[in-house]
Enzyme design. Structure first.
Site, PDB file in Angstrom:
ATOM      1  N   ASP A  63       4.720  -7.375   9.936  1.00  0.00           N
ATOM      2  CA  ASP A  63       5.173  -6.262  10.783  1.00  0.00           C
ATOM      3  C   ASP A  63       4.509  -6.347  12.145  1.00  0.00           C
ATOM      4  O   ASP A  63       5.112  -6.046  13.161  1.00  0.00           O
ATOM      5  CB  ASP A  63       4.744  -4.858  10.297  1.00  0.00           C
ATOM      6  CG  ASP A  63       4.929  -4.603   8.840  1.00  0.00           C
ATOM      7  OD1 ASP A  63       5.897  -5.119   8.290  1.00  0.00           O
ATOM      8  OD2 ASP A  63       4.101  -3.863   8.271  1.00  0.00           O
ATOM      9  N   HIS A 117       1.853  -4.568   7.199  1.00  0.00           N
ATOM     10  CA  HIS A 117       2.026  -5.894   6.588  1.00  0.00           C
ATOM     11  C   HIS A 117       1.753  -6.903   7.703  1.00  0.00           C
ATOM     12  O   HIS A 117       2.082  -6.643   8.872  1.00  0.00           O
ATOM     13  CB  HIS A 117       3.468  -6.157   6.149  1.00  0.00           C
ATOM     14  CG  HIS A 117       4.020  -5.251   5.098  1.00  0.00           C
ATOM     15  ND1 HIS A 117       4.564  -4.037   5.377  1.00  0.00           N
ATOM     16  CD2 HIS A 117       4.171  -5.419   3.753  1.00  0.00           C
ATOM     17  CE1 HIS A 117       5.020  -3.475   4.265  1.00  0.00           C
ATOM     18  NE2 HIS A 117       4.787  -4.289   3.258  1.00  0.00           N
TER      19      HIS A 117
HETATM   20  C1  XUL Z   1       8.477  -0.984  -0.642  1.00  0.00           C
HETATM   21  C2  XUL Z   1       7.154  -0.433  -0.320  1.00  0.00           C
HETATM   22  C3  XUL Z   1       6.253  -1.311   0.485  1.00  0.00           C
HETATM   23  C4  XUL Z   1       4.827  -1.227   0.123  1.00  0.00           C
HETATM   24  C5  XUL Z   1       3.941  -2.203   0.870  1.00  0.00           C
HETATM   25  O1  XUL Z   1       9.280  -0.143  -1.367  1.00  0.00           O
HETATM   26  O2  XUL Z   1       6.840   0.688  -0.660  1.00  0.00           O
HETATM   27  O3  XUL Z   1       6.444  -1.026   1.835  1.00  0.00           O
HETATM   28  O4  XUL Z   1       4.307   0.048   0.321  1.00  0.00           O
HETATM   29  O5  XUL Z   1       4.367  -3.507   0.735  1.00  0.00           O
END
Ligand code: XUL
Ligand code: CO
Length: 438
Positions: free
Chosen positions: A105, A102
């Site tokens: 992150d 992300h």
């Molecule tokens: C949350 C989840 C996230 C997604 C990406 O449960 O799985 O980490 O994979 O935003």
């Protein structure tokens, strides 16, 4: 690259099933060929940045337990860049070909959007260099549209139009950075795209906005030449009580209803499937038969806990069932198997990150080989084919071809009197047969 963050861990090697070395693969040999593909290319393993390099082990009852030696605990760009070094040393020693992140992150959020973008650019430069020097590639990027308090009512589904605009700006940048880093996919997980109570919610408007948002994202991707696959990740609840991306069926209906089916596929996650009351195999098969199985987030929940525990997969039945479906569609490319999984709070040492991923990769490799053997012998497919044989000829064939009416079927049955007797589904026998392959 200077190798200094995991000095006691060598590059993880395949040593075969007899090895007792906990820092070796027993089943994942990246060069082994299964159904015509090397395991490396078939499984396309990916390490997730958020759990593996940002997870602290904090829970509602206490703070984090995992202060990493390479992390100074600050929110600086300098610390984020240093972390990139540790991350890529880990991923290359593990031998995973991909990673995912992300925006928030990898780089710290700034005071303003402009500052956040600048921070992201600075860390993206370090990521690009690390990718070039290690050969590790980006499976997918995404934007965190759920942590900052501005997203309390959602992002694309917020009642506040400025929040929609902010989320759009953030996703625009995240797609651009993903493109710059050669990302092969871009994921939408609707962190707070859902509701807590319908009394204050205009569901129709929120769903319309979510669709508008995805169309705008796809338009922007096209305008900058990003050809990666968009993926929508189902999850039924948590953090909201009802997430609009509830399960594969709900996501598919959404994509179809809003004309997004040719632009977006699904990223299916195990613990999300079980939270929705489905097995992972069900979700994968549902997506596959409709042509939208794009990628998977590999993890597992805990039968005794009702939340998203995101544990590493260690269950060979689970991975066998996943691979029966994935092999049926010839793999996941351009998607892959991303470990959206975290070590337990008690497993706080960096070494635990290796044990966790080695276990996940070995469990998937075993599941792949078991599923391939089951498929090679046709034990399930032959049974299933035979079970539906009444539709291959005669009246069944006509039903499938659409050449009979209700009146024709009534006439047929009046003449025949009673249906051909049913046969056993033989579930227990098939369960025993699958066990023979384990
Ligand atoms: C949350 C989840 C996230 C997604 C990406 O449960 O799985 O980490 O994979 O935003
Ligand atoms: Co996920």
């Amino acid at each position: 690259m200077s190798q200094q963050h995991f000095p006691d861990v060598p590059k993880i090697q395949f040593e075969g099933p007899k090895s007792k070395n906990p820092l070796a693969f027993k089943h994942y040999n990246p060069d082994e060929v299964v159904e015509g593909q090397k395991l490396r290319d078939l499984l396309r393993f990916s390490v997730c940045y958020w759990h593996t390099f940002r997870g602290t082990g904090s829970d509602p009852f206490g703070p984090g337990t995992m202060l990493r030696p390479w992390d100074d605990g600050s929110n600086s760009v300098e610390n984020a860049v240093k972390r990139v070094g540790a991350a890529f040393e880990f991923i290359s020693k593990l031998g995973a070909p991909f990673y995912c992140f992300h925006d928030r992150d990898v780089a710290p959020e700034g005071e303003t959007l402009a500052e956040s973008n600048k921070n992201l650019d600075a860390v993206a430069k370090a990521l690009a260099e690390a990718q070039a020097s290690t050969g590790v590639k980006l499976l997918w990027g995404t934007a965190n549209l759920f942590s900052n308090p501005r997203f309390m009512h959602g992002a694309a589904t917020s009642c506040n139009a400025d929040v929609f605009a902010y989320a759009a700006a953030q996703v625009k940048k995240a797609i651009e950075v993903t493109h710059q880093l050669g990302g092969e996919n871009y994921v939408f997980w609707g962190g707070r795209e859902g509701y807590m109570n319908l009394y204050n919610t205009d569901m129709k408007r929120e769903l319309d906005h979510l669709a508008k948002f995805m169309h705008l994202a796809a338009d922007h991707a096209k305008s900058i030449g990003f050809k990666g696959q968009f993926l929508f990740e189902p999850k039924p609840k948590e953090p909201t009580k009802h997430q609009y991306d509830f399960d594969a069926a709900a996501c598919l209906n959404f994509l179809r209803a809003y004309g997004l089916l040719d632009k977006v596929k699904l990223n299916i996650e195990t613990n999300h499937a079980t939270l929705a009351g489905h097995t992972m195999q069900h979700e994968l098969e549902y997506a596959r038969i409709q042509g939208v199985l794009g990628s998977i987030d590999a993890n597992t929940g805990d039968l005794l806990l009702g939340w998203d525990t995101d544990q590493f997969p260690t269950d060979i039945y689970l991975t066998t069932q996943c691979m029966l479906v994935i092999l049926q569609q010839g793999g996941l490319k351009p998607g892959g198997v991303n470990f959206d999984a975290k070590v337990r709070r008690e497993s706080f040492e960096p070494l635990d990150l290796f044990h966790a991923h080695i276990g996940g990769m070995d469990t998937f490799a075993r599941g792949t080989k078991i599923a391939a053997a089951i498929r090679r012998d046709g034990v399930l497919t032959n049974f299933v084919k035979n079970r539906y044989r009444s539709f291959d000829t005669g009246i069944g064939q006509k039903i499938e071809a659409g050449t009979v009416t209700f009146a024709d079927l009534e006439k047929y049955m009046l003449e025949k009197g009673n249906p051909t007797p049913n046969e056993s589904g033989r579930q227990e026998m098939l369960e025993n047969i699958v066990n023979d392959y384990l």
